[in-house]
Design an enzyme around this catalytic site. Sequence first.
Site, PDB file in Angstrom:
ATOM      1  CG  ASP A  48      -1.875   1.191   1.228  1.00  0.00           C
ATOM      2  OD1 ASP A  48      -2.943   1.028   0.599  1.00  0.00           O
ATOM      3  OD2 ASP A  48      -1.574   2.249   1.801  1.00  0.00           O
ATOM      4  CE1 TYR A  53       0.180   8.186   2.254  1.00  0.00           C
ATOM      5  CE2 TYR A  53       0.673   5.923   1.726  1.00  0.00           C
ATOM      6  CZ  TYR A  53      -0.186   6.865   2.228  1.00  0.00           C
ATOM      7  OH  TYR A  53      -1.412   6.480   2.710  1.00  0.00           O
ATOM      8  CB  SER A 156      -9.003   6.083   1.067  1.00  0.00           C
ATOM      9  OG  SER A 156      -8.419   6.213   2.335  1.00  0.00           O
ATOM     10  CD  GLN A 182      -5.869   2.438   2.878  1.00  0.00           C
ATOM     11  OE1 GLN A 182      -5.132   3.332   3.267  1.00  0.00           O
ATOM     12  NE2 GLN A 182      -5.520   1.595   1.920  1.00  0.00           N
ATOM     13  CG  LEU A 223      -1.440  -2.413  14.938  1.00  0.00           C
ATOM     14  CD1 LEU A 223      -0.040  -2.990  14.875  1.00  0.00           C
ATOM     15  CD2 LEU A 223      -2.345  -3.292  15.805  1.00  0.00           C
ATOM     16  N   GLY A 226       0.655   1.440  17.408  1.00  0.00           N
ATOM     17  CA  GLY A 226       1.165   0.397  18.309  1.00  0.00           C
ATOM     18  C   GLY A 226       0.709   0.562  19.747  1.00  0.00           C
ATOM     19  CB  VAL A 286      12.737  -6.922  10.552  1.00  0.00           C
ATOM     20  CG1 VAL A 286      12.400  -8.384  10.306  1.00  0.00           C
ATOM     21  CG2 VAL A 286      13.275  -6.293   9.278  1.00  0.00           C
ATOM     22  CD  GLU A 290      10.096 -12.068  11.649  1.00  0.00           C
ATOM     23  OE1 GLU A 290       9.127 -12.837  11.543  1.00  0.00           O
ATOM     24  OE2 GLU A 290      11.116 -12.134  10.951  1.00  0.00           O
ATOM     25  CG  ASN A 292       2.338  -6.372  13.620  1.00  0.00           C
ATOM     26  OD1 ASN A 292       2.360  -6.560  14.839  1.00  0.00           O
ATOM     27  ND2 ASN A 292       2.463  -5.174  13.093  1.00  0.00           N
TER      28      ASN A 292
HETATM   29  N1  LIG Z   1      -5.783   6.204   3.379  1.00  0.00           N
HETATM   30  C1  LIG Z   1      -5.256   7.028   4.248  1.00  0.00           C
HETATM   31  O1  LIG Z   1      -5.691   8.185   4.378  1.00  0.00           O
HETATM   32  C2  LIG Z   1      -4.121   6.566   5.114  1.00  0.00           C
HETATM   33  C3  LIG Z   1      -3.728   7.321   6.240  1.00  0.00           C
HETATM   34  C4  LIG Z   1      -2.668   6.836   7.035  1.00  0.00           C
HETATM   35  C5  LIG Z   1      -2.040   5.647   6.692  1.00  0.00           C
HETATM   36  N2  LIG Z   1      -2.407   4.933   5.578  1.00  0.00           N
HETATM   37  C6  LIG Z   1      -1.767   3.651   5.212  1.00  0.00           C
HETATM   38  O2  LIG Z   1      -1.807   2.805   6.344  1.00  0.00           O
HETATM   39  C7  LIG Z   1      -0.485   2.388   6.706  1.00  0.00           C
HETATM   40  C8  LIG Z   1      -0.390   2.266   8.209  1.00  0.00           C
HETATM   41  O3  LIG Z   1      -0.718   3.507   8.811  1.00  0.00           O
HETATM   42  P1  LIG Z   1      -0.150   3.903  10.223  1.00  0.00           P
HETATM   43  O4  LIG Z   1       1.335   3.961  10.148  1.00  0.00           O
HETATM   44  O5  LIG Z   1      -0.894   5.085  10.679  1.00  0.00           O
HETATM   45  O6  LIG Z   1      -0.632   2.613  11.030  1.00  0.00           O
HETATM   46  P2  LIG Z   1      -0.408   1.903  12.370  1.00  0.00           P
HETATM   47  O7  LIG Z   1      -0.377   0.473  11.986  1.00  0.00           O
HETATM   48  O8  LIG Z   1      -1.443   2.358  13.337  1.00  0.00           O
HETATM   49  O9  LIG Z   1       0.978   2.386  12.946  1.00  0.00           O
HETATM   50  C9  LIG Z   1       2.179   1.878  12.477  1.00  0.00           C
HETATM   51  C10 LIG Z   1       3.197   2.073  13.585  1.00  0.00           C
HETATM   52  O10 LIG Z   1       2.802   1.294  14.705  1.00  0.00           O
HETATM   53  C11 LIG Z   1       3.936   0.792  15.350  1.00  0.00           C
HETATM   54  N3  LIG Z   1       3.877  -0.677  15.308  1.00  0.00           N
HETATM   55  C12 LIG Z   1       3.490  -1.481  14.283  1.00  0.00           C
HETATM   56  N4  LIG Z   1       3.538  -2.776  14.654  1.00  0.00           N
HETATM   57  C13 LIG Z   1       3.925  -2.783  15.941  1.00  0.00           C
HETATM   58  C14 LIG Z   1       4.153  -3.814  16.879  1.00  0.00           C
HETATM   59  N5  LIG Z   1       3.957  -5.093  16.570  1.00  0.00           N
HETATM   60  N6  LIG Z   1       4.577  -3.454  18.127  1.00  0.00           N
HETATM   61  C15 LIG Z   1       4.752  -2.164  18.474  1.00  0.00           C
HETATM   62  N7  LIG Z   1       4.561  -1.144  17.625  1.00  0.00           N
HETATM   63  C16 LIG Z   1       4.157  -1.462  16.365  1.00  0.00           C
HETATM   64  C17 LIG Z   1       5.137   1.362  14.619  1.00  0.00           C
HETATM   65  O11 LIG Z   1       5.454   2.610  15.231  1.00  0.00           O
HETATM   66  P3  LIG Z   1       6.937   3.213  15.274  1.00  0.00           P
HETATM   67  O12 LIG Z   1       7.398   3.272  13.867  1.00  0.00           O
HETATM   68  O13 LIG Z   1       6.762   4.558  15.904  1.00  0.00           O
HETATM   69  O14 LIG Z   1       7.742   2.264  16.093  1.00  0.00           O
HETATM   70  C18 LIG Z   1       4.590   1.567  13.237  1.00  0.00           C
HETATM   71  O15 LIG Z   1       5.321   2.493  12.473  1.00  0.00           O
HETATM   72  C19 LIG Z   1       0.440   3.441   6.090  1.00  0.00           C
HETATM   73  O16 LIG Z   1       1.728   2.916   5.831  1.00  0.00           O
HETATM   74  C20 LIG Z   1      -0.300   3.784   4.817  1.00  0.00           C
HETATM   75  O17 LIG Z   1       0.012   2.831   3.818  1.00  0.00           O
HETATM   76  C21 LIG Z   1      -3.454   5.373   4.810  1.00  0.00           C
END
Ligand SMILES: NC(=O)c1ccc[n+]([C@@H]2O[C@H](COP(=O)([O-])OP(=O)(O)OC[C@H]3O[C@@H](n4cnc5c(N)ncnc54)[C@H](OP(=O)(O)O)[C@@H]3O)[C@@H](O)[C@H]2O)c1
Length: 318
Positions: A48, A53, A156, A182, A223, A226, A286, A290, A292
């Site tokens: 995605d 981005y 989205s 989305q 998440l 996280g 990574v 793992e 997730n």
């Molecule tokens: N359509 C839209 O408007 C829109 C908006 C936002 C995002 N997105 C898409 O959705 C994706 C995810 O968005 P998001 O980054 O906001 O989502 P998220 O899944 O809520 O947050 C990702 C962050 O959570 C932490 N994380 C993930 N797995 C973890 C685990 N097992 N343990 C602890 N911390 C964990 C990491 O934070 P740290 O890096 O700080 O360690 C990671 O960078 C984006 O890459 C993008 O492709 C779309």
Amino acid sequence: MDELPLGTTGETVSPLCLGAMYFGSRTDPETSRAILDRYYEAGGRFLDTANIYATWVDGHDEPASEPFLGEWMADRGNRDEMFLATKVGFDYGDVPQSLDPDLIEREVEKSLDRLGTDYVDLLYAHVDDRETPLAETMAAFDRLVESGTVRHIGASNYHGWRLARANTLAEERGLTEFSCVQPRFSYLVPHRNADFAPQRPATDELVTYCDDHDLTMLPYSPLLQGCYGRDDRRIPEGYVTTENRLKMEAVQDIAERKDASGNQVALAWMTQRDPPTIPVVGYSSVEQLEENIAALDLELSDAEMERLNGIETLGGLQ
Ligand SMILES: NC(=O)c1ccc[n+]([C@@H]2O[C@H](COP(=O)([O-])OP(=O)(O)OC[C@H]3O[C@@H](n4cnc5c(N)ncnc54)[C@H](OP(=O)(O)O)[C@@H]3O)[C@@H](O)[C@H]2O)c1
């Protein structure tokens, strides 16, 4: 990874979609490549990204995620194996926020160029555009599908009623319909007055529309950075409610009993919903990936799902 059907596309995709928002910008190239390689090795095939981005990151005025994915796919020779999703509609640089037909066409050409491919599997309208007539936007998406440049379309950050209107109009005119959505969606539910604009959280109305019309939900920020399993992440602003505190307690309790992390429980809840959602998760290591991937094997019992879902209806008439 066992694949899941993707909405009305007739296709199956990986149950965990890899969010590449910060690849090549906030997440350094070496780590980004390692995450992509591990995801691929584990059987993941669903990427995605978006044209914008991540142009808001300091020092990255130009889109970095699409070219990064393009290079990685070229290097690994795996473009045709990947299910590649990108998006159009938000503003960046001198590109305005719009779903005007000419803009869509121009931006998709730029995305293809950056990704080093001549088609994308899924193109999302990244945000709704209430200025451009819906019929013109849907016709523009349809032309891209007819030409083979785009295989499927998704929406989205749409209100449920706008999504319904778009798909009804497309159906009446024989145009391609949105086949998946989305939204911002997680186990915790934001409070009524929370404002994430221009991001739009899933509402009950959107969820029931999707369930009724077989549109898969692909939650972003699933998440909430996280927060379900990290001492350094509190319940985010907009989500601080009594109900969510109880939800967090239930997540932590189930996680402890199952020797899992809270983030794994939150992911398992999403993938075991009926119908399942396909979370779009971001990573900066990574190890997070793992953890997730392992969550796909974490089975929540009926009683655990009932407990997690039950908090929503506390105080309601049963
Ligand atoms: N359509 C839209 O408007 C829109 C908006 C936002 C995002 N997105 C898409 O959705 C994706 C995810 O968005 P998001 O980054 O906001 O989502 P998220 O899944 O809520 O947050 C990702 C962050 O959570 C932490 N994380 C993930 N797995 C973890 C685990 N097992 N343990 C602890 N911390 C964990 C990491 O934070 P740290 O890096 O700080 O360690 C990671 O960078 C984006 O890459 C993008 O492709 C779309």
